[in-house]
Design an enzyme around this catalytic site. Structure first.
Site, short mmCIF file in Angstrom:
data_model
loop_
_atom_site.label_atom_id
_atom_site.label_comp_id
_atom_site.label_asym_id
_atom_site.label_seq_id
_atom_site.Cartn_x
_atom_site.Cartn_y
_atom_site.Cartn_z
N LYS A 123 17.21 23.63 8.21
CA LYS A 123 18.07 23.21 9.34
C LYS A 123 17.15 22.90 10.61
CE LYS A 123 21.09 25.70 11.95
NZ LYS A 123 20.81 25.83 13.22
N ASN A 124 16.53 24.25 11.10
CA ASN A 124 15.97 24.15 12.23
C ASN A 124 14.69 23.41 12.33
OD1 ASN A 124 18.21 25.65 13.20
ND2 ASN A 124 17.08 27.74 13.27
N ARG B 133 23.20 22.75 19.80
CA ARG B 133 21.99 23.39 20.81
C ARG B 133 20.99 22.19 20.61
NH1 ARG B 133 20.73 26.23 25.24
NH2 ARG B 133 18.60 26.87 24.90
N CYS C 227 25.89 27.76 19.03
CA CYS C 227 26.51 29.20 18.76
C CYS C 227 26.39 29.67 20.12
CB CYS C 227 25.69 29.98 17.92
SG CYS C 227 25.93 29.37 16.06
N ARG D 192 22.41 30.77 27.27
CA ARG D 192 21.27 30.13 26.69
C ARG D 192 20.98 28.85 27.76
NH1 ARG D 192 22.49 28.74 20.41
NH2 ARG D 192 20.38 28.50 20.24
N PRO D 193 20.26 29.39 28.79
CA PRO D 193 19.74 28.54 29.63
C PRO D 193 18.67 27.46 29.13
CG PRO D 193 18.85 30.77 30.24
CD PRO D 193 19.75 30.83 28.91
N ILE D 194 18.35 26.44 30.11
CA ILE D 194 17.31 25.58 29.62
C ILE D 194 16.39 25.47 30.66
CG2 ILE D 194 18.84 24.16 27.99
CD1 ILE D 194 18.86 22.30 30.24
N ASP D 195 16.42 26.59 31.37
CA ASP D 195 15.22 26.38 32.41
C ASP D 195 13.76 26.27 31.94
OD1 ASP D 195 15.76 28.99 31.30
OD2 ASP D 195 14.52 30.12 32.78
N LEU D 196 13.33 26.95 30.82
CA LEU D 196 12.15 26.49 30.35
C LEU D 196 11.57 25.39 29.72
CD1 LEU D 196 11.88 30.13 28.44
CD2 LEU D 196 11.02 29.62 30.84
N ASP E 20 17.99 35.54 13.77
CA ASP E 20 18.93 34.88 12.77
C ASP E 20 19.16 35.72 11.72
OD1 ASP E 20 18.95 32.85 14.60
OD2 ASP E 20 17.84 31.55 13.35
N ARG F 40 27.54 24.05 9.51
CA ARG F 40 26.36 23.63 10.38
C ARG F 40 25.01 24.11 9.93
NH1 ARG F 40 26.67 26.59 15.51
NH2 ARG F 40 24.38 25.37 15.61
C1 EPZ Z 1 16.15 28.50 17.97
O1 EPZ Z 1 17.12 28.48 19.19
C2 EPZ Z 1 16.88 28.46 16.80
N1 EPZ Z 1 17.68 27.07 16.88
C3 EPZ Z 1 18.10 29.35 16.73
O2 EPZ Z 1 18.81 29.42 15.38
C4 EPZ Z 1 17.08 30.83 16.71
O3 EPZ Z 1 18.12 31.94 16.69
C5 EPZ Z 1 16.23 30.98 18.07
O4 EPZ Z 1 15.54 29.61 18.04
C6 EPZ Z 1 15.49 32.06 18.11
O5 EPZ Z 1 14.68 32.03 16.89
C7 EPZ Z 1 17.19 25.94 16.42
O6 EPZ Z 1 16.11 25.93 16.09
C8 EPZ Z 1 17.97 24.87 16.45
P1 EPZ Z 1 14.85 30.02 22.17
P2 EPZ Z 1 16.62 28.20 20.55
O7 EPZ Z 1 14.82 28.77 23.16
O8 EPZ Z 1 15.51 27.18 20.52
C9 EPZ Z 1 16.00 32.38 26.06
C10 EPZ Z 1 20.44 29.31 14.05
O9 EPZ Z 1 21.49 30.31 13.71
N2 EPZ Z 1 15.87 30.88 26.76
O10 EPZ Z 1 13.67 30.61 21.39
O11 EPZ Z 1 17.81 27.78 21.36
C11 EPZ Z 1 17.45 32.09 25.45
O12 EPZ Z 1 18.58 32.17 26.09
C12 EPZ Z 1 19.97 29.31 15.54
O13 EPZ Z 1 19.91 28.74 13.26
C13 EPZ Z 1 15.88 30.83 28.15
O14 EPZ Z 1 16.01 31.93 28.71
O15 EPZ Z 1 15.95 29.83 21.04
C14 EPZ Z 1 17.23 33.12 24.27
O16 EPZ Z 1 17.62 34.57 24.87
C15 EPZ Z 1 20.72 30.16 16.36
N3 EPZ Z 1 15.39 29.63 28.64
C16 EPZ Z 1 15.75 33.50 23.90
O17 EPZ Z 1 15.12 32.47 25.22
C17 EPZ Z 1 15.24 28.49 27.96
O18 EPZ Z 1 14.90 27.71 28.58
C18 EPZ Z 1 15.24 32.67 22.80
O19 EPZ Z 1 15.70 31.24 22.92
C19 EPZ Z 1 15.27 28.67 26.47
C20 EPZ Z 1 15.44 29.93 25.95
#
Ligand code: EPZ
Length: 433
Positions: free
Chosen positions: A22-23, A92, A116, A121-125, A305, A397
Site C-alpha cells: 500500500k505505502n 493521508r 488514521c 500529523r502536521p505537514i510542516d516538513l 506500523d 484501507r
Molecule cells: C508513513 O506515514 C506511512 N504511511 C505510515 O503508515 C507509517 O506509520 C509512517 O510513514 C511511519 O513509518 C504511508 O506511507 C502512506 P511520517 P507518514 O511523515 O508519511 C511527524 C499505515 O498504517 N511529522 O514519517 O505520514 C509525524 O507527525 C500508515 O500504513 C511531522 O512532525 O509518516 C509523525 O510523528 C499509518 N511533520 C512522524 O513525523 C511532518 O511534516 C512520522 O511521520 C511530517 C511528519
C-alpha cells in the site's frame, strides 16, 4: 460497516503470496502525474486507499483502467491541479499529490489530508521541503495554495526522516531545474521503490535507502512499466498472526530483509524462522516468550506500523514484553480492545508493558485504525470463543482479501458488510458486557 466474526483457537498453516505494498503504491500513483504518456503498474493491491488515489488521478484528468492486479494510467490529458476536500480527506497520502502536481503543473490547490488518527500529523516538513525548492505556498483555513512558481534545485535538510516529506521532496525535485540534495531523508523500502519508479519514468535519482538523496534531472519517457514490491506490513501481520496462534506459515514473493526487525523479535519470542531471498517460513508453538524493549524507529528500526501487531501476538507470551513508541503520540489505540479480550497491558506515556496471560476470551470490539484493527483480529484469532469486530472500513484501507487469506490458512472467521449483519453486534455486546 464491516462486521468480523472470529472464532479463535485455530492454528494457522499454509503458504501465501504477499499483497503489493500500500505505502509504495500510493506515492507511485501520485508520481504517474510526471509521465506524459501511459504507465502500467503491476501487483497493485485492491484497497480503499488505492481507490482514493485512482479517483484523485481521474479527477485531475488521467485515464485510469484496472485489469486484475494491473493498473494503467494515462496522464497525457492532465487538466487540473486542484484536489477537493472530499478526495483529500480520504487518506493521508493525498498530500503526496502536492509534490507531484508542482512537478507537473508548477502549481497546486488542495486541503489538509485525512488518514488514521495517530496523534498530531502536521505537514510542516512537507512544506519546508517544497518551499526550499521555490514553491510559494499559502495556508489558510485548512486550504493549501501553491501559486504558480518555477521550481529550482536546492539543498534540503529534513530535521526528521519523514516518509511523506521525503516523497514529496523527491517528486517536486523531479520538476525542478538543477540539482537537488535531500539530507536527513527517510530510508524506508517505499522510498527505494519510489526512486526505482522515478528512474523508470526518466528521472536521474540516486541514494535511496541512504539518508542523502540526489535528483539531478528528468528526461520524461513516453511510457513506463513497474511492479509494486511486497507489502512488508501485510507480511508482518500474517507472521504475527501465526506466531500468536501457533502453526506454520510460508510467505512467498516478498523480501524478508524489509521486515527483518519484526522477524528478529518473533525469533526471540521462540518462533523458528527460515529465510530465503524471496520467502520466509515461520513455525510457532503458540505460547511465546516475552521480548523487548521493542522500540519503534524510522527504518531500518522497528516499524511503528508493526507495533500493534507484535503486541497482539505477545498477549499470551510468558513474561513481560515492553514496547516504546517513538513515532506517533497516539499509537496505542488498540490497547483498550486488547484488554477487553483479557490482555494485560499497562500504559505509561510512550511505554506499554504487556504481561502475558494464560488465555484470552472473545469480546465485542470496535476497530480504531488500520493497524490497531488488524491487531484486534490477531488477538481474536488467539482468543477462546467468539470475537465480533465492528469496523468502519479501516481494514479495507490496507489489507486485500484479508478474511479469505486468513481462512485459507485455517482461521475460523467471516466478514459481512452492513445490511447483512443486522442484530449480530447488539446481541454480542450484550453477551460480553
Ligand atoms: C508513513 O506515514 C506511512 N504511511 C505510515 O503508515 C507509517 O506509520 C509512517 O510513514 C511511519 O513509518 C504511508 O506511507 C502512506 P511520517 P507518514 O511523515 O508519511 C511527524 C499505515 O498504517 N511529522 O514519517 O505520514 C509525524 O507527525 C500508515 O500504513 C511531522 O512532525 O509518516 C509523525 O510523528 C499509518 N511533520 C512522524 O513525523 C511532518 O511534516 C512520522 O511521520 C511530517 C511528519
Amino acid at each position: 460497516m464491516d462486521i468480523w466474526r472470529i472464532r479463535g483457537g485455530a492454528r494457522l498453516e499454509g503458504e501465501c503470496s504477499v499483497q503489493g505494498s500500500k505505502n509504495a503504491s500510493l506515492p507511485i500513483l501520485a508520481a504517474c502525474l510526471l509521465c506524459p504518456g501511459t504507465v502500467e503498474l503491476r501487483r497493485v493491491p485492491r484497497l480503499r486507499d488505492v481507490d482514493a488515489a485512482l479517483q484523485i488521478l481521474e479527477h485531475l484528468g488521467c485515464r485510469v483502467r484496472r485489469e486484475g492486479d494491473q493498473v494503467y494510467i494515462d496522464a497525457s490529458g492532465v487538466n487540473g491541479c486542484e484536489i477537493p476536500p472530499a478526495l483529500m480527506e480520504r487518506m493521508r497520502s493525498s498530500v503526496i499529490f502536492m509534490g507531484a502536481l508542482l512537478a507537473r503543473c508548477g502549481r497546486a490547490r488542495l486541503s489538509l489530508p485525512g488518514g488514521c488518527r495517530l496523534g498530531k500529523r502536521p505537514i510542516d516538513l512537507h512544506l519546508l521541503a517544497l518551499r526550499r525548492l521555490g514553491a510559494e505556498i499559502e495556508e489558510e483555513d485548512g486550504e493549501i495554495r501553491c501559486r504558480p512558481s518555477k521550481l529550482r534545485g536546492a539543498s534540503i535538510r529534513l530535521p526528521f526522516p519523514s516518509v511523506g516529506a521525503t516523497e514529496n521532496a523527491l517528486l517536486a525535485a523531479c520538476g525542478a531545474e538543477g540539482e537537488t540534495l535531500i539530507r536527513g531523508a527517510a530510508r524506508e523500502p517505499e522510498i527505494v521503490a519510489l526512486q526505482d519508479f522515478l528512474r523508470a519514468l526518466g528521472a536521474r535519482v540516486e541514494g535511496a535507502g541512504t539518508a542523502t538523496l540526489r535528483v539531478s534531472g528528468f528526461s520524461p519517457r513516453a511510457s513506463a512499466r513497474f511492479r509494486i514490491p511486497a507489502d512488508r506490513i501485510a507480511a508482518s501481520t500474517l507472521l504475527c498472526a501465526c506466531a500468536g496462534c501457533g502453526g506454520k506459515l510460508c510467505l512467498k514473493d516478498c523480501d524478508p530483509g524489509h521486515f527483518s526487525t519484526v522477524l528478529h523479535f518473533l525469533n526471540q519470542a521462540g518462533c523458528v524462522i527460515i529465510q530465503k531471498h524471496d520467502r520466509v517460513t515461520l513455525s510457532s508453538a503458540g505460547r511465546l516468550r516475552a521480548v523487548g524493549p521493542v522500540v519503534t524507529a524510522p527504518y531500518p528500526g522497528f516499524p511503528t506500523d508493526a507495533q500493534p501487531l507484535l503486541m497482539a501476538a505477545l498477549l499470551r507470551a510468558e513474561g513481560e514484553s515492553v514496547f516504546r513508541e517513538t513515532i506517533f503520540e497516539n499509537r496505542y489505540r488498540q490497547v483498550p480492545a486488547l484488554r477487553r479480550l483479557g490482555g494485560s497491558v499497562l500504559l505509561c506515556g510512550r511505554e506499554a508493558r504487556v504481561r502475558g496471560v494464560e488465555r484470552l476470551r472473545g469480546a465485542a470490539l470496535d476497530a480504531t485504525d488500520l493497524r490497531g484493527g488488524a491487531a484486534m483480529i490477531l488477538a481474536g484469532l488467539a482468543a477462546e470463543g467468539e470475537t465480533l469486530l465492528r469496523d468502519e472500513g479501516h481494514l479495507a484501507r490496507g489489507y486485500e482479501n484479508f478474511d479469505a487469506c486468513l481462512r485459507d490458512l485455517g482461521a475460523d472467521l467471516s466478514l459481512k458488510h452492513e445490511g447483512d449483519c443486522h442484530g449480530i453486534f447488539v446481541q454480542s455486546t450484550q453477551n460480553h458486557g
